[in-house]
Design a protein around this motif. Structure first.
Motif, mmCIF file in Angstrom:
data_model
loop_
_atom_site.group_PDB
_atom_site.id
_atom_site.type_symbol
_atom_site.label_atom_id
_atom_site.label_comp_id
_atom_site.label_asym_id
_atom_site.label_seq_id
_atom_site.Cartn_x
_atom_site.Cartn_y
_atom_site.Cartn_z
ATOM 1 N N SER A 60 -31.117 -38.258 73.910
ATOM 2 C CA SER A 60 -30.224 -37.443 74.738
ATOM 3 C C SER A 60 -30.934 -36.951 75.984
ATOM 4 O O SER A 60 -30.364 -36.962 77.089
ATOM 5 C CB SER A 60 -29.697 -36.250 73.930
ATOM 6 O OG SER A 60 -28.904 -36.685 72.857
ATOM 7 N N ASP A 64 -29.792 -37.798 79.798
ATOM 8 C CA ASP A 64 -29.417 -36.681 80.667
ATOM 9 C C ASP A 64 -30.307 -36.625 81.900
ATOM 10 O O ASP A 64 -29.834 -36.307 83.008
ATOM 11 C CB ASP A 64 -29.488 -35.367 79.888
ATOM 12 C CG ASP A 64 -28.391 -35.266 78.823
ATOM 13 O OD1 ASP A 64 -27.421 -36.041 78.924
ATOM 14 O OD2 ASP A 64 -28.519 -34.437 77.912
ATOM 15 N N GLU A 80 -19.508 -42.879 75.004
ATOM 16 C CA GLU A 80 -20.429 -41.735 75.035
ATOM 17 C C GLU A 80 -21.040 -41.553 76.416
ATOM 18 O O GLU A 80 -21.184 -40.423 76.905
ATOM 19 C CB GLU A 80 -21.543 -41.920 74.002
ATOM 20 C CG GLU A 80 -22.513 -40.756 73.985
ATOM 21 C CD GLU A 80 -23.757 -41.007 73.161
ATOM 22 O OE1 GLU A 80 -24.811 -40.448 73.521
ATOM 23 O OE2 GLU A 80 -23.676 -41.758 72.167
ATOM 24 N N LEU A 81 -21.391 -42.654 77.078
ATOM 25 C CA LEU A 81 -21.988 -42.541 78.413
ATOM 26 C C LEU A 81 -20.995 -41.936 79.399
ATOM 27 O O LEU A 81 -21.374 -41.142 80.268
ATOM 28 C CB LEU A 81 -22.466 -43.913 78.890
ATOM 29 C CG LEU A 81 -23.193 -43.932 80.239
ATOM 30 C CD1 LEU A 81 -24.410 -43.020 80.221
ATOM 31 C CD2 LEU A 81 -23.578 -45.356 80.622
ATOM 32 N N ARG A 84 -20.896 -38.151 78.632
ATOM 33 C CA ARG A 84 -22.094 -37.491 79.156
ATOM 34 C C ARG A 84 -22.043 -37.389 80.684
ATOM 35 O O ARG A 84 -22.487 -36.392 81.273
ATOM 36 C CB ARG A 84 -23.353 -38.247 78.727
ATOM 37 C CG ARG A 84 -23.695 -38.097 77.250
ATOM 38 C CD ARG A 84 -25.023 -38.765 76.921
ATOM 39 N NE ARG A 84 -25.372 -38.625 75.518
ATOM 40 C CZ ARG A 84 -25.988 -37.567 74.991
ATOM 41 N NH1 ARG A 84 -26.321 -36.546 75.767
ATOM 42 N NH2 ARG A 84 -26.268 -37.530 73.698
ATOM 43 N N SER A 85 -21.496 -38.407 81.328
ATOM 44 C CA SER A 85 -21.397 -38.407 82.788
ATOM 45 C C SER A 85 -20.445 -37.321 83.273
ATOM 46 O O SER A 85 -20.710 -36.644 84.275
ATOM 47 C CB SER A 85 -20.923 -39.775 83.284
ATOM 48 O OG SER A 85 -21.780 -40.805 82.839
ATOM 49 N N ALA A 88 -22.084 -34.064 83.009
ATOM 50 C CA ALA A 88 -23.106 -33.949 84.046
ATOM 51 C C ALA A 88 -22.509 -33.902 85.449
ATOM 52 O O ALA A 88 -23.256 -33.854 86.435
ATOM 53 C CB ALA A 88 -24.079 -35.117 83.945
ATOM 54 N N ARG A 122 -21.224 -28.435 77.978
ATOM 55 C CA ARG A 122 -22.273 -29.088 77.199
ATOM 56 C C ARG A 122 -21.713 -30.343 76.531
ATOM 57 O O ARG A 122 -20.557 -30.363 76.112
ATOM 58 C CB ARG A 122 -22.828 -28.151 76.121
ATOM 59 C CG ARG A 122 -23.567 -26.929 76.625
ATOM 60 C CD ARG A 122 -24.091 -26.078 75.470
ATOM 61 N NE ARG A 122 -23.036 -25.654 74.567
ATOM 62 C CZ ARG A 122 -22.883 -26.086 73.327
ATOM 63 N NH1 ARG A 122 -23.718 -26.991 72.825
ATOM 64 N NH2 ARG A 122 -21.895 -25.632 72.558
ATOM 65 N N PHE A 123 -22.565 -31.370 76.399
ATOM 66 C CA PHE A 123 -22.120 -32.603 75.760
ATOM 67 C C PHE A 123 -21.712 -32.354 74.318
ATOM 68 O O PHE A 123 -20.697 -32.870 73.849
ATOM 69 C CB PHE A 123 -23.213 -33.671 75.820
ATOM 70 C CG PHE A 123 -22.903 -34.871 74.956
ATOM 71 C CD1 PHE A 123 -21.931 -35.786 75.345
ATOM 72 C CD2 PHE A 123 -23.551 -35.064 73.733
ATOM 73 C CE1 PHE A 123 -21.615 -36.882 74.540
ATOM 74 C CE2 PHE A 123 -23.249 -36.154 72.937
ATOM 75 C CZ PHE A 123 -22.277 -37.059 73.345
ATOM 76 N N ASP A 127 -18.210 -33.431 72.842
ATOM 77 C CA ASP A 127 -18.191 -34.417 71.770
ATOM 78 C C ASP A 127 -17.443 -33.874 70.547
ATOM 79 O O ASP A 127 -16.637 -34.577 69.933
ATOM 80 C CB ASP A 127 -19.631 -34.781 71.409
ATOM 81 C CG ASP A 127 -19.715 -35.916 70.406
ATOM 82 O OD1 ASP A 127 -19.086 -36.967 70.632
ATOM 83 O OD2 ASP A 127 -20.408 -35.763 69.390
#
Length: 415
Positions: A60, A64, A80-81, A84-85, A88, A122-123, A127
């Motif tokens: 992770s 990140d 998932e990517l 996360r993007s 971010a 937050r991821f 999630d």
């Protein structure tokens, strides 16, 4: 740039998107067979980060850190990517060749509402918010969360794109033609002397269930059948069997019935060269390999399905010569139950491949029925093969993927 760790399809599409983007710094991050493919094709990226074997915290942290230093993210079916993007605050393009495949148990509007309400601090929180979605629904959610979606044309894509459009404001869906390595396909030397009489391409193979050493009944069945193929078809003196299970120290050469078989994992452009110059081509019915052969003007013969997505593909293409001609496990065991579910359907195919491999009676039928498919394929005239290619091109055509990606990135830079 990252790709779903599920066979070679997603990562080969990522490579196809990446290679023409020479003016950008292209950084790959991923694990498993996706990372294996990326390492085999190092010219497609300026840097490669393999997260295989890292602890979840280390993995992770690496992703990140890469996201913080990026301007834009390209994900080939890696939900998932995308997530996360978004957390971010990075623009992200989702690339998908299976857009019409994903099965939904919840209405699209409910998935949209869930994405709208998703916390983005937050991821872990994001999630957890999406934890009630199935793996297929998470990929659809990733499309809804992405800045842009680049989807390869296929039956059902237009209808699903219309469903997205009916939601109102959301990601722009760009429907393209073949997501393939156009430069590599253009540069192959089709007039070169063929090294092989037959190419058998089984792709990356490894996914959420299939592996090289467990749930590998398909590969074991293939290894049993290849020597019999050589006995039944002495015209094939040199055969290349290419795929994920034959890389990373697993290469092998065998001889049977006076012929030779090389088990190898080639880099993508080497495989394209073999596909361009080998007269006869058997392939697991993955869409990327099919689009590559279509672009090369080669009509392949589909071998039996490895997983449920292959079943979906063959059903959708049943009206074409390619779809009608291909081998299917239903040729062998017509009544074997196949759940209409990705995981359960794939597990049923694993069980079926094992049954056929272990039963003399079923194996004999497998060998006989596929020989009949091969015989029909080999008797096709050049004009019939060309007609089969044109059927696919008309059905699967669309805008150039590179032109679409260039438009997306130019627009992002302008803002």
């Amino acid at each position: 740039m990252g790709a779903q760790n599920c066979g070679f399809g997603p990562v080969s599409e990522l490579v196809a998107v990446s290679r023409p983007l020479h003016e950008h710094e292209r950084v790959f991050v991923g694990d498993g067979v996706a990372a294996v493919f990326a390492r085999r094709n190092p010219d497609a990226f300026d840097a490669t980060y393999d997260t295989s074997g890292l602890s979840e915290n280390a993995r992770s942290a690496m992703i990140d850190d890469l996201l913080r230093s990026s301007d834009h993210v390209v994900s080939a079916m890696d939900a998932e990517l995308v997530l996360r993007s978004v957390v971010a605050r990075r623009t992200v393009t989702m690339v998908d060749s299976l857009f019409s495949f994903w099965q939904l148990t919840q209405p699209l509007t409910e998935i949209r509402d869930l994405c709208t309400a998703m916390p983005r601090s937050r991821f872990a929180a994001a999630d957890q918010h999406l934890s009630g979605l199935s793996p297929h629904e998470r990929i659809v959610a990733a499309h809804l969360l992405a800045t842009h979606s680049v989807v390869q044309n296929f039956p059902g894509v237009t209808e699903r794109a219309a469903g997205f459009a009916a939601l109102g404001e959301g990601p722009r869906i760009h429907v393209t033609g073949s997501i393939v390595d156009v430069e590599g396909l253009r540069d192959v030397v089709c007039t070169a002397e063929p090294e092989y009489d037959l190419l058998i391409n089984i792709g990356g193979f490894k996914n959420f269930l299939l592996d090289f050493d467990v749930n590998n009944d398909y590969v074991c069945l293939l290894r049993r059948w290849i020597p019999d193929l050589l006995r039944d078809w002495p015209r094939f003196r040199r055969v290349l069997v290419c795929g994920g299970p034959f890389g990373e120290g697993r290469e092998q050469t065998i001889r049977a019935a006076g012929s030779q078989v090389d088990y190898r994992l080639l880099c993508q452009r080497e495989l394209l060269q073999v596909a361009a110059t080998t007269a006869d081509y058997l392939m697991a019915p993955g869409l990327t390999a099919l689009h590559e052969s279509m672009t090369l003007g080669r009509l392949p013969l589909a071998i039996h399905e490895q997983h449920y997505a292959h079943v979906f593909t063959m059903r959708a293409l049943d009206g074409t010569l390619f779809g009608r001609s291909g081998g299917r496990f239903t040729d062998v065991v017509p009544c074997h139950p196949l759940p209409e579910d990705d995981f359960a359907g794939t597990a049923a195919l694993v069980e079926l491949a094992g049954r056929i491999r272990e039963s003399q009676e079923l194996y004999a039928k497998y060998r006989k029925t596929f020989n009949e498919r091969i015989e029909q394929y080999l008797t096709l005239t050049p004009s019939q093969r060309q007609h089969g290619i044109e059927e696919l091109r008309k059905l699967l055509n669309g805008a150039s993927t590179h032109s679409v990606m260039t438009e997306i990135l130019d627009a992002l830079h302008a803002t």
